[in-house]
Design a protein around this motif. Sequence first.
Motif, PDB file in Angstrom:
ATOM      1  N   SER A  42       0.826  -1.214  -0.001  1.00  0.00           N
ATOM      2  CA  SER A  42      -0.192  -0.035   0.103  1.00  0.00           C
ATOM      3  C   SER A  42       0.852   1.317   0.010  1.00  0.00           C
ATOM      4  O   SER A  42       0.339   2.389  -0.416  1.00  0.00           O
ATOM      5  CB  SER A  42      -0.930   0.028   1.124  1.00  0.00           C
TER       6      SER A  42
ATOM      7  N   GLU B 220       0.467   2.565  -3.261  1.00  0.00           N
ATOM      8  CA  GLU B 220      -0.763   3.352  -3.587  1.00  0.00           C
ATOM      9  C   GLU B 220      -0.496   4.830  -2.832  1.00  0.00           C
ATOM     10  O   GLU B 220      -0.786   5.957  -3.386  1.00  0.00           O
ATOM     11  CB  GLU B 220      -1.776   2.436  -2.976  1.00  0.00           C
ATOM     12  N   ALA B 221       0.110   4.795  -1.574  1.00  0.00           N
ATOM     13  CA  ALA B 221       0.175   5.901  -0.960  1.00  0.00           C
ATOM     14  C   ALA B 221       0.995   6.914  -1.702  1.00  0.00           C
ATOM     15  O   ALA B 221       0.888   8.202  -1.785  1.00  0.00           O
ATOM     16  CB  ALA B 221       0.926   5.821   0.273  1.00  0.00           C
TER      17      ALA B 221
ATOM     18  N   VAL C 288      -1.227   8.087  -4.733  1.00  0.00           N
ATOM     19  CA  VAL C 288      -2.380   9.310  -4.360  1.00  0.00           C
ATOM     20  C   VAL C 288      -1.670  10.644  -3.908  1.00  0.00           C
ATOM     21  O   VAL C 288      -2.152  11.554  -4.372  1.00  0.00           O
ATOM     22  CB  VAL C 288      -3.013   8.568  -3.444  1.00  0.00           C
ATOM     23  N   SER C 289      -0.516  10.400  -3.270  1.00  0.00           N
ATOM     24  CA  SER C 289       0.200  11.575  -2.839  1.00  0.00           C
ATOM     25  C   SER C 289       0.675  12.408  -3.992  1.00  0.00           C
ATOM     26  O   SER C 289       0.662  13.699  -3.738  1.00  0.00           O
ATOM     27  CB  SER C 289       1.245  11.485  -1.829  1.00  0.00           C
TER      28      SER C 289
ATOM     29  N   THR D 284      -4.191   8.984 -10.672  1.00  0.00           N
ATOM     30  CA  THR D 284      -5.200   7.981 -10.542  1.00  0.00           C
ATOM     31  C   THR D 284      -4.195   6.874 -11.044  1.00  0.00           C
ATOM     32  O   THR D 284      -3.142   7.161 -11.767  1.00  0.00           O
ATOM     33  CB  THR D 284      -6.196   8.117 -11.467  1.00  0.00           C
TER      34      THR D 284
ATOM     35  N   ALA E 153     -13.455  13.810  -1.482  1.00  0.00           N
ATOM     36  CA  ALA E 153     -13.025  12.287  -1.393  1.00  0.00           C
ATOM     37  C   ALA E 153     -11.273  12.354  -1.901  1.00  0.00           C
ATOM     38  O   ALA E 153     -10.449  11.785  -1.316  1.00  0.00           O
ATOM     39  CB  ALA E 153     -13.603  11.461  -2.211  1.00  0.00           C
ATOM     40  N   LYS E 154     -11.371  13.253  -2.910  1.00  0.00           N
ATOM     41  CA  LYS E 154      -9.917  13.056  -3.431  1.00  0.00           C
ATOM     42  C   LYS E 154      -8.925  13.871  -2.615  1.00  0.00           C
ATOM     43  O   LYS E 154      -7.680  13.356  -2.418  1.00  0.00           O
ATOM     44  CB  LYS E 154      -9.876  13.958  -4.773  1.00  0.00           C
TER      45      LYS E 154
ATOM     46  N   ASN F  47      -8.086  11.601   0.455  1.00  0.00           N
ATOM     47  CA  ASN F  47      -7.439  10.369   0.170  1.00  0.00           C
ATOM     48  C   ASN F  47      -5.962  10.944  -0.101  1.00  0.00           C
ATOM     49  O   ASN F  47      -4.977  10.234   0.608  1.00  0.00           O
ATOM     50  CB  ASN F  47      -7.729   9.724  -1.150  1.00  0.00           C
ATOM     51  N   LYS F  48      -5.823  11.975  -0.632  1.00  0.00           N
ATOM     52  CA  LYS F  48      -4.486  12.638  -0.757  1.00  0.00           C
ATOM     53  C   LYS F  48      -3.879  12.844   0.691  1.00  0.00           C
ATOM     54  O   LYS F  48      -2.626  12.336   1.169  1.00  0.00           O
ATOM     55  CB  LYS F  48      -4.469  13.831  -1.429  1.00  0.00           C
TER      56      LYS F  48
ATOM     57  N   ARG G  92      -4.624  11.291   3.398  1.00  0.00           N
ATOM     58  CA  ARG G  92      -4.098  10.137   4.195  1.00  0.00           C
ATOM     59  C   ARG G  92      -2.984   9.544   3.561  1.00  0.00           C
ATOM     60  O   ARG G  92      -2.187   9.026   4.425  1.00  0.00           O
ATOM     61  CB  ARG G  92      -5.534   9.256   3.770  1.00  0.00           C
ATOM     62  N   ALA G  93      -2.776   9.570   2.283  1.00  0.00           N
ATOM     63  CA  ALA G  93      -1.785   9.126   1.705  1.00  0.00           C
ATOM     64  C   ALA G  93      -0.532  10.053   2.323  1.00  0.00           C
ATOM     65  O   ALA G  93       0.698   9.406   2.597  1.00  0.00           O
ATOM     66  CB  ALA G  93      -1.504   9.376  -0.032  1.00  0.00           C
TER      67      ALA G  93
END
Lengths: 346, 372
Positions: free
Chosen positions: A15, A18-19, A22-23, A27, A93-94, A97-98, A100-101
């Motif tokens: 992950s 993924e981080a 997203v960071s 996409t 949401a975007k 998510n960023k 969080r990343a």
Amino acid sequence: MWYGRVMAETAPATSLLEAARVSRGFTQAQLAKASGLAQGVISKLESGLMPLEPARVATLAEALGVPAALIDGSTVHGPHARVFHRKQASLPAKAANKLRADMILAHVRVSRLLGTDAQPPAIPRLPLTSDLDVPADRAREVRRMWGLPKGPIPNIVELLEARGVPCLMWDVSSARVDAIASWPTDALPIVLLGSHAPGDRLRFTVAHELGHAVMHELPCVDCERQADEFAAEFLMPRADIKDQLRDATLPRLAQLKPVWGTSISALARRARDVGAITDSQYRTLNIELSASGQRTQEPIPLPQERPTAITQSIARRRAAGETLDQIATDALTTVPELTHQYLEAA
Amino acid sequence: MNAIDPTLAHGHPLAAPARPTAHDRLRDKVLTITSTESAEAMAAHLDPSYEGLVITGADRLSKMRRLRRVFPELLLIAEPDSHSKFEATPDALWHLPDGEGDLLPAPTLEDILDGQRQSGASIVLPPSGFIDVGDADTLRATVQAANKLAGDDIAVPLYLASGWLRPEHTNFLIAVMKLSTHPVLLSFGSSTNPLSTGRRHEIYRDVVVSGGVVSWRTDLAGLEALAHGALGAAIGAAPGLRRFTPPKDSGKARRPDDPSPYVMIPRHMHYMKTGAMREELYVSAPAPSCRCRECGGQRVDRFTEKQKDAAARHNHAVIDEYARAILDADSRRRPLVWRGMVHDALVAHEATAATVGRPWNAPLDVTVWAES
């Protein structure tokens, strides 16, 4: 070492890919285009369904502009954390998510940057156990446990860092918050301080986040209000401030702003909440604030409190002979990012 | 002739009938709060089976001693005036007067309670102070300290700033009320109307009913609470006794230019100064007559500045009618009975507006109760 247990309890390593994606604001489709890999492959790599082979890692690392070591599976990401932030409902949401990343990567990097300088966090856990408990009780208890004298807290960022909570200046404006904090039960907490926020608001937000850490395990309906009440008592204890707020006017509140390090709005609210002004006086103050344009731009700007724990740790490592390149490599970042995000921003 | 109790026949001692506790004595009671000057005139109008008298003022203890001799069955309480001059803190919860050297040492809390007992009080009250909004420490400590007081004839008056009537304090207030082992007499103070908004009315009822306390120093809001399950209600005979003014504040009269008394217009649930009735409301039509025992068919706008005691007795008679309607009903039906009377009051306003030929709205509280 203190981190050992933390790392053993963290989530699957993939992950971090993924981080990192997203960071960077990619996409999966955008990363696929940039790297030449199929989107399905990226999806499987992120979810751990396909092994991270060195050639693919190198390709993805180049496309993302991160060191291969960050995403090659040799490092596990940050721990599961309690993350609270205001305006959750309206947070896109975007952006969420960023953020969080960013937080996941910050956990990894900060723990590596601090190394042995990291102290176990000394934040007491004092949940509200019944309706007879109020957040102000907890704020007073934390002040007592930390041996804080009466009156204003000169520097709350310094206070938190001294208790093992590293802070970072960060661009969190996309999330429409002033700060965001991550409070793992088993690892280093981190507070990302909004680089856009005025100093007075930032102080209140840091105290608010501290309130979450002290009182809350899970998000709840009243959590935000409770954290605000905690912050108000922590920064402006009723016993110390009430007399100063009696029948307060805007000029009086402006005088008190640099003393207490809180905004005029927060002082006015505090005056009402401790009974120093009536509801009617509070309404009048708010009308005056809005009419004079001071609600959006308050007079007497206060400087932001800047974190120092990470910059001091980097400085110590450099003084001991490590180069920036070595430190960046160890922190699984690049020199430009290390400089921009962890040195210049601080 | 009563049958012989079998336990006696076997030589077992009989338990003495339980003395009524403060809780027992306050349950379903509607008390009238009055000044020392008006106490005697009011006492004669009270039915000891469900009413009682709260005496305020400097000479309250001597007045209570005199009344006790005349009204041996009446529930009598002398309310200390500590809340009007003293703000409680965690370090000083009760207002205890200073002594005067060795000859006259300062009275203890027990001395103060005993003084009330010896003056004939049915229920004794510690001298609580005003507790400002959000001062949870002091409020909790007051109840905890009162819990340590021995005696089942004690009730704890709590005088809170009206700012406590905000949603964020509701659960805490209810929890504190439930913490008390003695009955709580709950009052909210402000220099103006402490129940100035519909929201505050709702929170007030929530706290008083869920907390199981006596609605203290109140007006018809006390009956509203009683109808929904409050322990009891204590209604002021004069505007200043239907709330309290916190220390350092000064009460603000709504119509300082009009010295006439506030009078409850029958069936309307509406207090109005008789001067305003004559000059503003009943201009094109006569004021209604009232059939209460004080008025005996006379018009309600007749009370002058010098007839405040008579006006208070009329108010009591009107309120008493509402109170009896509530108390006569089964507890489950009381909210319905109350709601019916509230709706009647709204209708009465519409009828009066038509009669006098001008719009006339019901008071905010009546509207709120009708909509809740």
